[in-house]
Design a protein around this motif. Structure first.
Motif, PDB file in Angstrom:
ATOM      1  N   UNK A  25      73.329  48.314  63.730  1.00  0.00           N
ATOM      2  CA  UNK A  25      72.893  48.617  62.373  1.00  0.00           C
ATOM      3  C   UNK A  25      73.957  49.342  61.596  1.00  0.00           C
ATOM      4  N   UNK A  26      73.618  49.628  60.367  1.00  0.00           N
ATOM      5  CA  UNK A  26      74.531  50.368  59.527  1.00  0.00           C
ATOM      6  C   UNK A  26      73.857  51.654  59.101  1.00  0.00           C
ATOM      7  N   UNK A  27      74.632  52.639  58.748  1.00  0.00           N
ATOM      8  CA  UNK A  27      74.030  53.883  58.305  1.00  0.00           C
ATOM      9  C   UNK A  27      74.895  54.482  57.219  1.00  0.00           C
ATOM     10  N   UNK A  28      74.293  55.436  56.518  1.00  0.00           N
ATOM     11  CA  UNK A  28      75.037  56.083  55.470  1.00  0.00           C
ATOM     12  C   UNK A  28      74.091  56.599  54.423  1.00  0.00           C
ATOM     13  N   UNK A  29      74.557  57.487  53.551  1.00  0.00           N
ATOM     14  CA  UNK A  29      73.672  58.048  52.539  1.00  0.00           C
ATOM     15  C   UNK A  29      73.249  56.983  51.540  1.00  0.00           C
ATOM     16  N   UNK A  30      71.996  57.066  51.145  1.00  0.00           N
ATOM     17  CA  UNK A  30      71.524  56.164  50.115  1.00  0.00           C
ATOM     18  C   UNK A  30      71.937  56.696  48.762  1.00  0.00           C
ATOM     19  N   UNK A  31      72.105  55.793  47.866  1.00  0.00           N
ATOM     20  CA  UNK A  31      72.340  56.185  46.483  1.00  0.00           C
ATOM     21  C   UNK A  31      70.995  56.652  45.924  1.00  0.00           C
ATOM     22  N   UNK A  32      71.016  57.441  44.867  1.00  0.00           N
ATOM     23  CA  UNK A  32      69.799  58.063  44.360  1.00  0.00           C
ATOM     24  C   UNK A  32      68.831  57.121  43.685  1.00  0.00           C
ATOM     25  N   UNK A  33      68.123  57.664  42.728  1.00  0.00           N
ATOM     26  CA  UNK A  33      66.895  57.055  42.245  1.00  0.00           C
ATOM     27  C   UNK A  33      67.080  55.719  41.539  1.00  0.00           C
ATOM     28  N   UNK A  34      68.238  55.415  41.122  1.00  0.00           N
ATOM     29  CA  UNK A  34      68.383  54.241  40.258  1.00  0.00           C
ATOM     30  C   UNK A  34      68.618  52.939  41.014  1.00  0.00           C
ATOM     31  N   UNK A  35      68.872  53.027  42.316  1.00  0.00           N
ATOM     32  CA  UNK A  35      69.239  51.818  43.043  1.00  0.00           C
ATOM     33  C   UNK A  35      68.112  51.364  43.948  1.00  0.00           C
ATOM     34  N   UNK A  36      67.647  50.160  43.767  1.00  0.00           N
ATOM     35  CA  UNK A  36      66.603  49.614  44.634  1.00  0.00           C
ATOM     36  C   UNK A  36      67.209  49.237  45.984  1.00  0.00           C
ATOM     37  N   UNK A 133      50.233  47.975  47.311  1.00  0.00           N
ATOM     38  CA  UNK A 133      51.537  47.831  47.951  1.00  0.00           C
ATOM     39  C   UNK A 133      52.322  46.910  47.015  1.00  0.00           C
ATOM     40  N   UNK A 134      53.022  47.516  46.072  1.00  0.00           N
ATOM     41  CA  UNK A 134      53.552  46.707  44.973  1.00  0.00           C
ATOM     42  C   UNK A 134      52.368  46.107  44.229  1.00  0.00           C
ATOM     43  N   UNK A 135      52.367  44.796  44.114  1.00  0.00           N
ATOM     44  CA  UNK A 135      51.231  44.140  43.453  1.00  0.00           C
ATOM     45  C   UNK A 135      50.179  43.666  44.454  1.00  0.00           C
ATOM     46  N   UNK A 194      58.351  47.140  45.296  1.00  0.00           N
ATOM     47  CA  UNK A 194      58.271  45.892  44.519  1.00  0.00           C
ATOM     48  C   UNK A 194      58.441  44.730  45.491  1.00  0.00           C
ATOM     49  N   UNK A 195      57.576  43.764  45.352  1.00  0.00           N
ATOM     50  CA  UNK A 195      57.639  42.618  46.270  1.00  0.00           C
ATOM     51  C   UNK A 195      58.791  41.708  45.889  1.00  0.00           C
TER      52      UNK A 195
END
Lengths: 196, 410
Positions: A25-36, A133-135, A194-195
């Motif tokens: 797998x890969x790991x690392x910090x997620x970008x904040x609120x703006x990136x899905x 759960x989403x829609x 979001x589905x």
């Protein structure tokens, strides 16, 4: 699979070790609120804060954490097919398995019994209720249990059935401090589904 | 009738037992053979001297070191997350243990651990650990006393010390300590089944087991319990093991070989020790009253193991031992639902309906019936069941979910 000392919280460590050992797998910090962030092929979520992410291919989930998986862990399953378990290890007959078209009560039981098999006690899944759960029409429930070392955990779960697959997110953290600290962000992640 | 005393160190008494058995009439020959064989093998074991009540080992001895190790393990057990924190139940189990422990009672500290397997163990420092899988399977107080008496006998006969002294390498010493602590449900390393697979441990423990059976059964009889109780709980476990056909025996039986010969020996010795002038108490009602509040939780733990053949045998046994029929039927329904084989959905519905007609059905029975009926597309009947659940369980935390099932389709 032998008993995991601290219940499902220890799964985090297993996941991390497995990912490191296999290069799975890969790991690392997620970008904040703006990136899905896409979770498999079924859905995407948005992180309101920075998480560390561990992708555990053996269990088909991502694990997000702020303080480390024993202190807070958000599990995002990519889509569980019939016959799958929440811990991988499909050869273990004891582990409860996903069925096609599971009812909400059965999903709560799936998580509770997985915890029991891994050594947790006093497992409860209260407040089962309908949720989006989403829609999709899905369900949510709470979670509480005591790990083998005596630490009390609390959690939240959100799920839905889409076709034959079970979509499931759940969050767990020690009841003392960490649940209250990290649950609001987990709820925001739940609300961001979001589905695809 | 004179009271019979027999022990592995007491051959004249053994002769008296054989003589009495022979005079008891037809059908006792087999029992006589078992008892004779049992006593002979017990004599050959030459166990270490028993400890005296209240005796403490020398500070620099192996035994003192073993006790120290166990004190560390005991601290972990005392704070374990799966410790059953019910002082009344713990006190009850301690009272039963004390009844068979006699003068050793002050040295015993009882801990109940929520583990769904049949197991009990007593460590060399007096820590007596009982798993809830044993409490679930004992059908009366005498059966529990039989197992506890057996474990106290290991303590009295200093079997942990003997095991430690027989080890020949540092690795084996470590293994012995691990085994002692594993019995407490606190594995320091490894897995019990792996450790038990080591030949020297399995072979070593059998002589000790015979000796502990000997001393434990006598203690059971002297405490006024029905001495056949040890055989009856053994028979129950043998039936489970036969049904399960699992490659590894339950934890307790990794070092307590559950052979039919042993069960027959226990039955024969129990029959010999049964004394019509004593109470031969089994106390099923008292036992069920003390364990009733926990049984549903223990059965849920049992079902979570997904070992359906064993659980099915267990539930059938519980149905014959005074457990309320509604409770047994509900969990039979749960077993069928989880097993999910062809025809199990109909069996589950029938079991839930049977449970609702009997005493002791848990509150969620009507909900489970509703879900099963819904799964079988019997919507009208499901709605009736859900309505009953909401009526009978007004504070149910899943009320909103159930109400959503009752709402008209959009």
């Amino acid at each position: 699979m032998t008993r995991i000392g601290s219940g499902i919280a220890a799964l985090g460590i297993v996941v991390l070790l497995t990912a490191c050992a296999t290069g799975g797998g890969s790991s690392g910090p997620l970008v904040g609120a703006t990136t899905a962030q896409t979770i498999g092929k079924q859905y995407a979520v948005t992180a309101p804060i920075a998480y560390s992410r561990f992708q555990a291919r053996q269990i088909g989930a991502q694990v997000w954490t702020v303080n480390g998986p024993l202190l807070d862990a958000l599990y995002l399953y990519e889509g569980l097919k019939p016959g799958a378990t929440l811990l991988g290890a499909p050869e273990d007959a004891k582990l409860p398995r996903v069925k096609a078209g599971m009812a909400a009560h059965e999903v709560a039981e799936l998580l509770a019994d997985t915890l029991r098999v891994t050594g947790a006690s006093q497992v409860q899944t209260p407040d089962l209720a309908p949720a989006r759960f989403g829609t999709l029409a899905g369900f949510q429930f709470g979670l509480s249990y005591v790990a083998q070392d005596g630490l009390e955990y609390q959690g939240l779960a959100l799920g839905a059935v889409r076709g034959e697959e079970l979509l499931l997110l759940y969050f767990t953290a020690p009841r003392l401090h960490f649940f209250a600290s990290c649950a609001p962000a987990a709820r925001q992640v739940f609300g961001s589904v979001t589905l695809r | 009738m004179p009271r019979l005393h027999w022990h592995m160190h007491d051959l004249p008494a053994a002769g008296a037992v054989l003589s009495r058995t022979t005079q008891s009439g037809p059908g006792q020959w087999l029992a006589t053979a078992f008892v004779g064989l049992w006593l002979l093998t017990a004599c050959a074991a030459a166990p270490p001297p028993a400890t005296a009540p209240g005796a403490a080992p020398a500070l620099a001895s192996d035994e003192a070191g073993l006790r120290m190790q166990m004190q560390r393990a005991e601290q972990q057990i005392a704070t374990a997350g799966n410790r059953v924190r019910d002082p009344a139940l713990e006190a009850y189990v301690r009272d039963v243990a004390c009844r068979v422990a006699g003068a050793y009672c002050p040295e015993i500290r009882v801990y109940l651990l929520q583990v769904p397997d049949f197991n009990a163990s007593m460590a060399p420092n007096g820590t007596l650990v009982v798993w809830t899988g044993l409490l679930l399977r004992a059908s009366n107080e005498a059966e529990l006393a039989g197992v506890l008496g057996h474990e106290v006998a290991h303590y009295r006969l200093r079997h942990s010390l003997a095991r430690l002294q027989k080890t020949e390498s540092a690795l084996n010493v470590l293994t012995a300590v691990q085994l002692a602590t594993l019995f407490g449900g606190v594995p320091l390393a490894g897995d019990l089944s792996t450790l038990a697979a080591q030949g020297y441990l399995a072979g070593f423990s059998r002589d000790q087991e015979r000796a502990a059976d000997d001393v434990g059964l006598r203690a059971l009889q002297e405490a006024g319990y029905q001495p056949k109780a040890m055989a009856s709980i053994w028979d129950g476990m043998l039936a489970e093991i036969d049904a399960a056909k699992e490659p590894q025996p339950p934890a307790f039986f990794a070092t307590h070989p559950p052979t039919p010969q042993r069960a027959a020996g226990l039955a024969a010795m129990g029959a010999v020790l049964e004394n019509p002038n004593t109470r031969n108490e089994t106390a099923p009602d008292r036992y069920l009253a003390h364990t009733q509040a926990h049984r549903a939780d223990w059965l849920r733990d049992e079902l979570a193991q997904r070992r359906y053949p064993r659980t099915e045998v267990l539930l059938k046994r519980l149905a014959t031992t005074g457990v309320r029929p509604g409770e047994v039927a509900f969990f039979q329904g749960e077993l069928y639902r989880l097993r999910n084989q062809s025809g199990d959905d109909a069996l589950a519905i029938a079991a839930y309906q049977r449970a609702l007609g009997g005493a002791g059905a848990p509150p969620e029975t009507a909900r489970q019936l509703g879900l099963a009926l819904r799964g079988a597309h019997r919507e009208a009947e499901a709605r009736v069941a859900f309505a009953r659940y909401l009526r009978d369980t007004p504070t149910a935390s899943d009320r909103v979910m159930i109400e959503s099932y009752l709402a008209p389709a959009p």
